[in-house]
Design an enzyme around this catalytic site. Structure first.
Site, PDB file in Angstrom:
ATOM      1  N   THR A 180      84.264  53.770  38.075  1.00  0.00           N
ATOM      2  CA  THR A 180      84.600  54.985  37.473  1.00  0.00           C
ATOM      3  C   THR A 180      83.842  55.072  36.287  1.00  0.00           C
ATOM      4  O   THR A 180      83.289  54.276  35.456  1.00  0.00           O
ATOM      5  CB  THR A 180      86.264  54.866  36.995  1.00  0.00           C
ATOM      6  OG1 THR A 180      86.568  56.146  36.155  1.00  0.00           O
ATOM      7  CG2 THR A 180      86.624  53.656  36.320  1.00  0.00           C
ATOM      8  N   ASP A 181      83.650  56.532  36.003  1.00  0.00           N
ATOM      9  CA  ASP A 181      83.147  56.677  34.423  1.00  0.00           C
ATOM     10  C   ASP A 181      83.975  56.353  33.363  1.00  0.00           C
ATOM     11  O   ASP A 181      83.519  56.509  32.283  1.00  0.00           O
ATOM     12  CB  ASP A 181      82.711  58.425  34.516  1.00  0.00           C
ATOM     13  CG  ASP A 181      83.974  59.227  34.418  1.00  0.00           C
ATOM     14  OD1 ASP A 181      85.024  58.702  34.706  1.00  0.00           O
ATOM     15  OD2 ASP A 181      83.716  60.575  34.252  1.00  0.00           O
ATOM     16  N   GLU A 182      85.136  56.088  33.603  1.00  0.00           N
ATOM     17  CA  GLU A 182      86.155  55.575  32.586  1.00  0.00           C
ATOM     18  C   GLU A 182      85.886  54.287  31.730  1.00  0.00           C
ATOM     19  O   GLU A 182      86.205  54.200  30.588  1.00  0.00           O
ATOM     20  CB  GLU A 182      87.606  55.746  32.825  1.00  0.00           C
ATOM     21  CG  GLU A 182      88.086  57.051  33.550  1.00  0.00           C
ATOM     22  CD  GLU A 182      89.285  57.044  33.870  1.00  0.00           C
ATOM     23  OE1 GLU A 182      90.345  56.198  33.179  1.00  0.00           O
ATOM     24  OE2 GLU A 182      89.866  57.826  34.763  1.00  0.00           O
ATOM     25  N   TYR A 203      93.597  50.232  32.783  1.00  0.00           N
ATOM     26  CA  TYR A 203      92.958  50.350  34.035  1.00  0.00           C
ATOM     27  C   TYR A 203      91.417  50.528  33.820  1.00  0.00           C
ATOM     28  O   TYR A 203      90.701  49.576  34.516  1.00  0.00           O
ATOM     29  CB  TYR A 203      93.170  51.933  34.475  1.00  0.00           C
ATOM     30  CG  TYR A 203      92.389  52.482  35.423  1.00  0.00           C
ATOM     31  CD1 TYR A 203      92.199  51.979  36.794  1.00  0.00           C
ATOM     32  CD2 TYR A 203      91.491  53.594  35.019  1.00  0.00           C
ATOM     33  CE1 TYR A 203      91.274  52.532  37.488  1.00  0.00           C
ATOM     34  CE2 TYR A 203      90.731  54.101  36.044  1.00  0.00           C
ATOM     35  CZ  TYR A 203      90.621  53.578  37.351  1.00  0.00           C
ATOM     36  OH  TYR A 203      89.710  54.179  38.125  1.00  0.00           O
ATOM     37  N   LYS A 240      88.321  48.020  35.511  1.00  0.00           N
ATOM     38  CA  LYS A 240      87.103  48.386  36.509  1.00  0.00           C
ATOM     39  C   LYS A 240      85.930  48.009  35.833  1.00  0.00           C
ATOM     40  O   LYS A 240      85.123  47.546  36.400  1.00  0.00           O
ATOM     41  CB  LYS A 240      87.154  49.965  36.357  1.00  0.00           C
ATOM     42  CG  LYS A 240      88.454  50.756  37.240  1.00  0.00           C
ATOM     43  CD  LYS A 240      88.367  50.034  38.715  1.00  0.00           C
ATOM     44  CE  LYS A 240      87.359  50.676  39.316  1.00  0.00           C
ATOM     45  NZ  LYS A 240      87.173  50.131  40.801  1.00  0.00           N
TER      46      LYS A 240
HETATM   47  N1  LIG Z   1      90.336  58.813  41.543  1.00  0.00           N
HETATM   48  C1  LIG Z   1      89.508  59.385  40.860  1.00  0.00           C
HETATM   49  O1  LIG Z   1      89.284  60.422  40.309  1.00  0.00           O
HETATM   50  C2  LIG Z   1      88.312  58.200  40.634  1.00  0.00           C
HETATM   51  C3  LIG Z   1      87.244  58.443  39.984  1.00  0.00           C
HETATM   52  C4  LIG Z   1      86.130  57.495  40.007  1.00  0.00           C
HETATM   53  C5  LIG Z   1      86.355  56.304  40.785  1.00  0.00           C
HETATM   54  N2  LIG Z   1      87.610  55.968  41.217  1.00  0.00           N
HETATM   55  C6  LIG Z   1      87.574  54.849  41.888  1.00  0.00           C
HETATM   56  O2  LIG Z   1      87.721  54.924  43.422  1.00  0.00           O
HETATM   57  C7  LIG Z   1      88.634  54.057  44.003  1.00  0.00           C
HETATM   58  C8  LIG Z   1      89.408  54.602  44.681  1.00  0.00           C
HETATM   59  O3  LIG Z   1      90.376  55.457  44.027  1.00  0.00           O
HETATM   60  P1  LIG Z   1      91.665  56.248  44.614  1.00  0.00           P
HETATM   61  O4  LIG Z   1      91.976  57.462  43.553  1.00  0.00           O
HETATM   62  O5  LIG Z   1      91.273  56.573  45.864  1.00  0.00           O
HETATM   63  O6  LIG Z   1      92.867  55.309  44.493  1.00  0.00           O
HETATM   64  P2  LIG Z   1      94.191  55.375  45.175  1.00  0.00           P
HETATM   65  O7  LIG Z   1      95.230  54.560  44.372  1.00  0.00           O
HETATM   66  O8  LIG Z   1      94.498  56.593  45.939  1.00  0.00           O
HETATM   67  O9  LIG Z   1      93.978  54.071  46.468  1.00  0.00           O
HETATM   68  C9  LIG Z   1      93.855  52.884  46.380  1.00  0.00           C
HETATM   69  C10 LIG Z   1      94.080  52.083  47.722  1.00  0.00           C
HETATM   70  O10 LIG Z   1      93.726  50.838  47.499  1.00  0.00           O
HETATM   71  C11 LIG Z   1      94.803  50.097  48.142  1.00  0.00           C
HETATM   72  N3  LIG Z   1      94.887  48.788  47.622  1.00  0.00           N
HETATM   73  C12 LIG Z   1      95.259  48.609  46.330  1.00  0.00           C
HETATM   74  N4  LIG Z   1      95.471  47.332  45.907  1.00  0.00           N
HETATM   75  C13 LIG Z   1      94.998  46.789  47.085  1.00  0.00           C
HETATM   76  C14 LIG Z   1      94.758  45.254  47.401  1.00  0.00           C
HETATM   77  N5  LIG Z   1      94.947  44.330  46.633  1.00  0.00           N
HETATM   78  N6  LIG Z   1      94.083  44.957  48.796  1.00  0.00           N
HETATM   79  C15 LIG Z   1      93.698  45.932  49.611  1.00  0.00           C
HETATM   80  N7  LIG Z   1      94.109  47.481  49.237  1.00  0.00           N
HETATM   81  C16 LIG Z   1      94.478  47.751  48.146  1.00  0.00           C
HETATM   82  C17 LIG Z   1      96.010  51.050  48.259  1.00  0.00           C
HETATM   83  O11 LIG Z   1      96.861  50.656  49.216  1.00  0.00           O
HETATM   84  C18 LIG Z   1      95.337  52.459  48.305  1.00  0.00           C
HETATM   85  O12 LIG Z   1      95.308  52.657  49.712  1.00  0.00           O
HETATM   86  C19 LIG Z   1      88.901  53.155  42.967  1.00  0.00           C
HETATM   87  O13 LIG Z   1      88.254  52.082  42.918  1.00  0.00           O
HETATM   88  C20 LIG Z   1      89.144  53.881  41.621  1.00  0.00           C
HETATM   89  O14 LIG Z   1      88.882  53.189  40.503  1.00  0.00           O
HETATM   90  C21 LIG Z   1      88.416  57.024  41.149  1.00  0.00           C
END
Ligand SMILES: NC(=O)c1ccc[n+]([C@@H]2O[C@H](COP(=O)([O-])OP(=O)(O)OC[C@H]3O[C@@H](n4cnc5c(N)ncnc54)[C@H](O)[C@@H]3O)[C@@H](O)[C@H]2O)c1
Length: 339
Positions: free
Chosen positions: A128-130, A155, A159
């Site tokens: 993430t950009d965070e 969080y 990351k």
């Molecule tokens: N949401 C955003 O805007 C955003 C932006 C940039 C990066 N990201 C990154 O993208 C990725 C996905 O984000 P998201 O918003 O889809 O998250 P989300 O919370 O919707 O999904 C996370 C998924 O990971 C699974 N999970 C959690 N812990 C686990 C474990 N120990 N073992 C196996 N599976 C596990 C959960 O069941 C879920 O399906 C993350 O790494 C996040 O940091 C998100």
């Protein structure tokens, strides 16, 4: 630029979450020769429904924990890449209870890197950009790959730690890895705890939306499908050991986005309540994705934010049975956190 890596059999961790499942749909639709094994623990944020209906000969779900080294020993051999999305992903939850974030985001990444080391597979790390902290509202700067890490929340600090593990394992053990840091995603299948779906589903429920602080905080929005195409581009064309920032020039402050949602849903733009700000709330994120665009030729396809937002609202209206089961528990959690 030609693809330099042609994966045939990939593991997508967190493939039942918001962004991971959108990536699985993207791969199934755009890359017919690729088989996907989804590894997902199905936490409160994971939902099997997100990948329901995809062809069984293309997508297999393994329910399990990325921290489980024995499970990784069983499933990683035979795959040629891991694309790592699984995470605890919600800032507010990380403030209320950081421990699962340490475990999944830091230990989980460590376990995956050890499996990558053991079985020699290619690894793409979704971040993430965070990790870069925030920018002042009046600062014209944007994050680049050279911006120092300065995470603000539990969080984002986990990351950031996971990104550092990837870099160290790459340098020390010569792993074949890439990292991407993306801005805020929106689109279908996003959990109702997150900003845009929470506002939409509150309005559907006749509840006045809530806005943190002054609403001036700026997020750089990108449609999740553009995130998917960028990750695919980096996986197949990215240079080993490199980090690429993913963003689509979508900067908007929270109050603007909320007012757009209210107006698109037939409400007055002032029909919301102010609530206490999140502690340590980042002010502004902004991504400069020049490296990804010039080096790998990636371009976002969803350039009309209002159109993407309208379609997202339609998706939540049409898929109430998908989000309804999580709604009451999510609002109860917010209430307990005073928001
Ligand atoms: N949401 C955003 O805007 C955003 C932006 C940039 C990066 N990201 C990154 O993208 C990725 C996905 O984000 P998201 O918003 O889809 O998250 P989300 O919370 O919707 O999904 C996370 C998924 O990971 C699974 N999970 C959690 N812990 C686990 C474990 N120990 N073992 C196996 N599976 C596990 C959960 O069941 C879920 O399906 C993350 O790494 C996040 O940091 C998100």
């Amino acid at each position: 630029m030609a693809e330099t890596f042609e994966p045939k059999n990939i593991i997508v961790t967190g493939g039942c979450g918001f962004i991971g499942s959108n990536f699985v749909h993207y791969v199934v639709n755009k890359h017919p020769g690729v088989h996907v094994t989804v590894l997902d623990k199905l936490t409160y944020a994971g939902n099997e429904e997100n990948i329901a209906g995809l062809p069984e000969d293309r997508v297999e779900l393994v329910v399990g924990d990325i921290c489980d080294a024995e499970l990784l020993d069983r499933i990683v051999p035979g795959h040629d890449a891991i694309v790592h999305y699984a995470a605890e992903s919600h800032n507010d939850n990380s403030i209320a209870d950081p421990e699962p974030f340490l475990r999944t985001n830091v230990e989980g990444t460590f376990r995956l890197l050890e499996a990558v080391r053991k079985y020699g597979v290619r690894y793409h790390h979704v971040s993430t950009d965070e990790v870069y902290g925030d920018l002042a509202l009046d600062d014209p700067a944007r994050f680049t790959e050279e911006t120092p890490y300065r995470p603000s929340s539990p969080y984002s600090s986990t990351k950031a730690a996971s990104d550092m593990l990837v870099r160290a394992w790459t340098r020390t053990y010569g792993l074949r890895t890439t990292i991407s840091n993306c801005s805020n995603n929106y689109g279908p299948y996003q959990h109702v705890e997150k900003f845009i779906p929470r506002q939409i589903t509150n309005i559907i429920d006749g509840v006045r939306p809530k806005l943190y602080g002054t609403g001036e905080n700026v997020r750089d929005w990108i449609h999740t499908e553009d995130h998917s195409s960028a990750v695919w581009t980096i996986l197949t064309k990215g240079r080993m050991g490199e980090t690429y920032l993913i963003g689509a020039d979508g900067e908007r402050n929270n109050i603007t986005v909320l007012r757009m949602i209210l107006e698109m849903m037939g409400k007055s733009p002032d029909d919301f309540d102010w609530v206490k700000d999140r502690p340590g709330h980042d002010r502004r994120y902004a991504i400069d994705s020049t490296k990804l665009q010039t080096e790998l030729g990636w371009r976002p396809a969803h350039n009309d934010f209002a159109e993407g937002l309208r379609k997202t609202i339609e998706w939540y209206k049409a898929n109430e049975s998908w989000w309804r089961p999580a709604k009451a528990a999510t609002e109860a959690r917010y209430k307990a956190q005073g928001q």
